[in-house]
Design a protein around this motif. Structure first.
Motif, mmCIF file in Angstrom:
data_model
loop_
_atom_site.group_PDB
_atom_site.id
_atom_site.type_symbol
_atom_site.label_atom_id
_atom_site.label_comp_id
_atom_site.label_asym_id
_atom_site.label_seq_id
_atom_site.Cartn_x
_atom_site.Cartn_y
_atom_site.Cartn_z
ATOM 1 N N VAL A 185 0.659 -1.470 -0.230
ATOM 2 C CA VAL A 185 0.075 0.168 -0.123
ATOM 3 C C VAL A 185 1.017 1.081 -0.095
ATOM 4 N N GLU B 123 0.603 4.713 -2.889
ATOM 5 C CA GLU B 123 0.376 5.386 -2.382
ATOM 6 C C GLU B 123 1.612 6.550 -3.294
ATOM 7 N N ARG B 124 3.035 6.082 -3.243
ATOM 8 C CA ARG B 124 4.157 6.799 -2.994
ATOM 9 C C ARG B 124 4.506 7.177 -4.618
ATOM 10 N N ARG C 38 1.986 6.309 -7.555
ATOM 11 C CA ARG C 38 0.611 5.719 -8.285
ATOM 12 C C ARG C 38 0.582 7.815 -8.905
ATOM 13 N N ASP D 113 -6.666 -0.463 -7.420
ATOM 14 C CA ASP D 113 -7.507 -0.215 -6.420
ATOM 15 C C ASP D 113 -8.091 -0.833 -5.660
#
Length: 867
Positions: free
Chosen positions: A445, A449-450, A452, A468
């Motif tokens: 995760v 998030e880092r 995308r 997602d």
């Protein structure tokens, strides 16, 4: 292994031959069959069934050119060089020595009569014409036969019988008898393909595979991994076919040994048509019509093994290079040919084209041939092929459950060196691998998030949405997963990977949330996308598609769908194992417990590994229920331990299923209170994440084990779960609470009508208990009889309800539960601790149970109660 091979009784197929030999309707029989098919064994069985001493004559290549060479042992009584005198002398010896005890004609066995010299063949013919002996003759099919031998059946002197190879069922029976355990279906398919049912070939293949370690036992099932190999004895036997073969025909065999089948037009580019005709005439190859073309393949798969083993390195590399040259220029070679070209190029002795290797790897992954995909991709990586090769290698490892190894491949890639399209592929696949296969959900995760933000292209961002959706699913945010899946589905520009991944997330979320009627259309939308992506993903979708069909009560459709996925497995172990998990669910619901156990045991044998795996977990929880229904609590506990070992934070989505499995384990042991508690715990976990279909299943299990407080929540679920399941579960809970025999009878009949036989048997048993409480003896006996008849159809299913109906002791549920624990040897203190009761309360229940049953001591109660 020598000496351990039983001879299957195939004489039933030759009952007519025995009758002919016994009653004199014919003076003998000719057994015709290919080498190793069992002609000699069958001949000796037939001779052994007759009365009288037998004389055996054996034709050999060494005596084939010697007059009367096969009869040399019987020529000792004559010194004449006159062949007529010699013939008469041998004939008289055979007639005299072979006399039956009653003075009748004796028995002469002639093995490999096609190898007899002309004089020996003539003597056999004379014995038949004169009816001097009963003859049992063996001849190899396709071999040149002396005219006198051929006349035996052409003139009606002997009756011919064809000795067929093993059927598939006979081969499976033989393997199980020899190995002491079943062979997984995929491995048996491979052995069948190699041996073609030939008993001699089968024996040599299995012994060679055992010696070489490619056939080994795992999880109670034998698995073949790699080619079985060929023993020297079998190689020698097969090489005799090539001893006198012209070189032109051998050239045909050489090319097919390294690449078969080949289209006739392609093979004609490598050798002359005349050579192919000669090889076909000698029964070395077979030409068959396939669609609008002709294909050529070896007459037996083992011919290829022999040719490859005897071909030197340089010669084999030359053959492979020539095959690559011809195959590469063929128009649109297709997926399978692409994979074969890549393999041949990699082994050709020259540096292969990297693009060729990468395309072959991608095609192999799409076809679920994961080991081959990894091998081709790794070769391309070693040659410096770049990101495409690394991407293929990482995916091939990931789909094999090798998450740590795949992460090492993905981590070595620098996203700064990639275009945005490749960044998207790298990021999405690496995150999925980290989360599910490497067991690092938090890292996955965080990486997502880092990174995308690197993906800004509108088309590529659809793939981000797809991932997602998958993350929402495993994080148990089902509504979000469904919404995101719908968003991807509505995007015409979605990449095939994105579309299929989103469909998986949506199908899984819809299934467990109880929206089963919506699953079929969504699953169907993924087929075209999957054909352009990773093939194994279709089986993830298929599992939930089958699960949804069972929940909505469409068992026939579920069975057909599971069969379709098994067909799609295409002989690949991993995909076949995933299809087996889905099949196990359907077989369990239909009461075919032995078939369910076979599917799930095979799946576990293939899939079980050290790293966590959702598929091992799913197979184990289903096997747990199968073993519980079979009345095998220890085996159910073993399956539960496997499921627990493969659970973890990244797979918390499946935790409710673990609790349902626990309920079946303790319930099968008679601890119904603990079973109900475990099922309720599973229902609470499912409810918390919106898994309403799973919640309904868990509450139904709790009801089965005596918790009737489920009625209110089940009534709520009737409107939340598609199909009849929640409604029937709710009605059954109310009927059990009221001990309403007629209603339970009706529900059982409905289960039986739709094919849910285990549920039907259980509900009839519960109806019998309810009738007993209202003193309706006729209803009790009728329902109990129906329950146990259905249980017998379900491979002898044994559940607590069935056990209770079979032994309707006048005990309350609590008294019966405590009596069961007494029967298992637990002390009063242990029982009190397990059931969270005081010791005094336990003693009171035991006392009242003994009073009702006129027993004087708890030891007598222990003997009486059987689960």
């Amino acid at each position: 292994m020598v000496g351990l091979w039983p001879v299957l009784d195939r004489r039933a197929a030759f009952r007519d031959a025995e009758e002919l030999l016994r009653d004199g309707k014919s003076c003998g029989v000719v057994l015709v069959g290919s080498a190793g098919v069992g002609k000699t064994t069958m001949a000796r069985e037939l001779v052994g069934s007759l009365t009288g001493d037998a004389r055996w004559i054996v034709g050999t290549e060494s005596t084939q050119n010697i007059p009367l060479g096969a009869f040399a042992p019987h020529l000792a009584r004559t010194t004449s060089r006159d062949p007529v005198v010699a013939l008469r002398a041998v004939r008289d010896v055979l007639a005299d020595d072979g006399l039956a005890p009653d003075g009748g004609v004796g028995i002469v066995g002639v093995d490999d009569a096609h190898l007899l010299d002309e004089f020996s063949a003539g003597l056999v013919h004379q014995l038949a014409v004169g009816r001097d002996a009963r003859l049992v003759v063996t001849v190899r099919s396709g071999a040149a036969v002396p005219g006198a031998i051929e006349a035996l059946w052409k003139d009606g002197l002997l009756t011919p019988f064809v000795v067929q190879p093993f059927t598939r069922e006979e081969m499976d029976e033989e393997l199980a008898a020899v190995l002491g355990a079943p062979v997984e279906r995929f491995s048996a398919d491979a052995i069948w393909e190699e041996s073609e049912g030939n008993p001699l070939f089968l024996r040599h293949l299995v012994e060679s595979a055992l010696d070489g370690g490619t056939l080994r036992k795992s999880g109670g099932v034998w698995q073949l991994r790699g080619r079985p190999g060929i023993s020297p004895a079998l190689a020698s036997l097969l090489e005799s076919r090539f001893a006198r073969t012209p070189q032109d025909a051998l050239d045909v065999v050489d090319y097919l040994a390294f690449c078969e089948p080949l289209e006739l037009e392609v093979l004609s580019e490598l050798v002359s048509r005349r050579s192919i005709e000669e090889a076909e005439r000698m029964d070395l190859v077979r030409v068959r019509d396939v669609g609008h073309s002709h294909v050529v393949r070896l007459a037996h798969p083992l011919f290829g093994e022999v040719i490859r083993d005897r071909t030197g390195l340089l010669a084999s590399q030359r053959i492979k290079r020539r095959l690559v040259e011809v195959l590469r220029v063929s128009p649109d070679p297709g997926v399978v040919t692409s994979m074969r070209i890549a393999e041949l190029a990699m082994e050709s002795g020259v540096e292969p084209d990297c693009d060729l290797l990468v395309r072959g790897a991608e095609d192999a992954i799409a076809m679920c041939s994961l080991e081959q995909g990894a091998r081709l991709a790794a070769a391309a990586v070693r040659l410096g092929a770049g990101f495409d090769a690394s991407f293929a290698l990482g995916r091939a490892l990931m789909w094999q459950g090798m998450g740590v190894e795949a992460e090492a491949v993905f981590a070595a890639v620098d996203p700064n060196d990639l275009c945005e399209y490749d960044v998207a592929r790298w990021l999405l696949t690496r995150v999925a691998n980290l989360y599910l296969e490497a067991g690092r959900p938090r890292d996955a995760v965080a990486l997502f998030e880092r990174e995308r933000g690197r993906i800004t292209d509108p088309v590529l961002r659809v793939s981000v949405v797809a991932l997602d959706a998958v993350l929402h699913l495993y994080d148990r945010r089902l509504d979000g997963a469904i919404a995101l899946a719908r968003e991807v589905g509505a995007a015409p520009e979605a990449h095939p990977w994105a579309r299929s991944s989103a469909v998986f997330a949506g199908v899984a979320a819809l299934t467990v949330s109880g929206r089963g009627f919506e699953v079929g259309a969504l699953a169907a939308s993924a087929w075209e996308a999957i054909s352009h992506g990773d093939g194994l993903l279709r089986f993830h979708i298929g599992y939930f598609e089958v699960q949804a069909l069972t929940v909505v009560g469409r068992l026939s459709a579920a069975q057909a769908t599971a069969a379709r996925y098994r067909d799609l497995a295409a002989g690949q172990p991993n995909s076949a194992a995933l299809a087996d998990v889905a099949s196990g669910i359907v077989e369990l619901m239909g009461g075919r417990l032995n078939d369910a156990a076979a599917h799930l045991t095979e799946a576990l044998a293939v899939l079980d590994r050290e790293t966590r795996s959702e598929w091992v977990l799913l197979a184990a929880v289903s096997l747990c229920q199968v073993r519980a229904a079979q009345g095998r609590p220890d085996d159910a506990a073993t399956a539960l331990a496997i499921a627990e070992r493969h659970s973890g934070p990244e797979l918390a989505f499946f935790d409710p299923l673990i609790d349902i499995a626990r309920a079946w384990v303790v319930g099968a042991s008679g601890e119904v209170s603990a079973a109900a508690q475990a099922a309720r715990r599973g229902a609470e976990l499912a409810a918390a994440s919106g898994q309403f279909a799973v919640e309904a299943i868990a509450l139904d299990v709790a009801t089965t084990f005596g918790d009737y407080s489920t009625t209110e929540r089940l009534r709520d679920l009737e409107s939340l779960v598609d199909g009849p399941f929640a409604k029937v579960a709710s009605a059954r809970a109310r009927a059990l609470m009221k001990a309403d025999g007629p209603v339970l009878d009706g529900l059982a009949a409905e289960f039986e009508r739709v094919g849910a036989l285990i549920a039907a048997a259980d509900t009839y048993a519960q109806a019998a208990t309810a009738y007993s409480r209202s003193n309706d003896r006729r209803g009790e006996l009728t329902a109990a009889a129906r329950a146990h008849w259905l249980a017998s159809r379900c491979d002898g299913a044994t559940t607590p309800a069935l056990a209770k109906a079979a032994r309707p002791l006048p005990l309350t549920d609590r008294e019966r539960e405590i009596a069961v624990l007494v029967g298992r040897g637990l002390s009063n203190k242990d029982i009190a601790r397990r059931l969270v009761l005081s010791v005094r309360t336990v003693e009171g229940h035991i006392y009242r149970a003994c009073e009702k049953l006129s027993l004087s001591h708890r030891s007598e109660l222990a003997k009486l109660v059987q689960v």
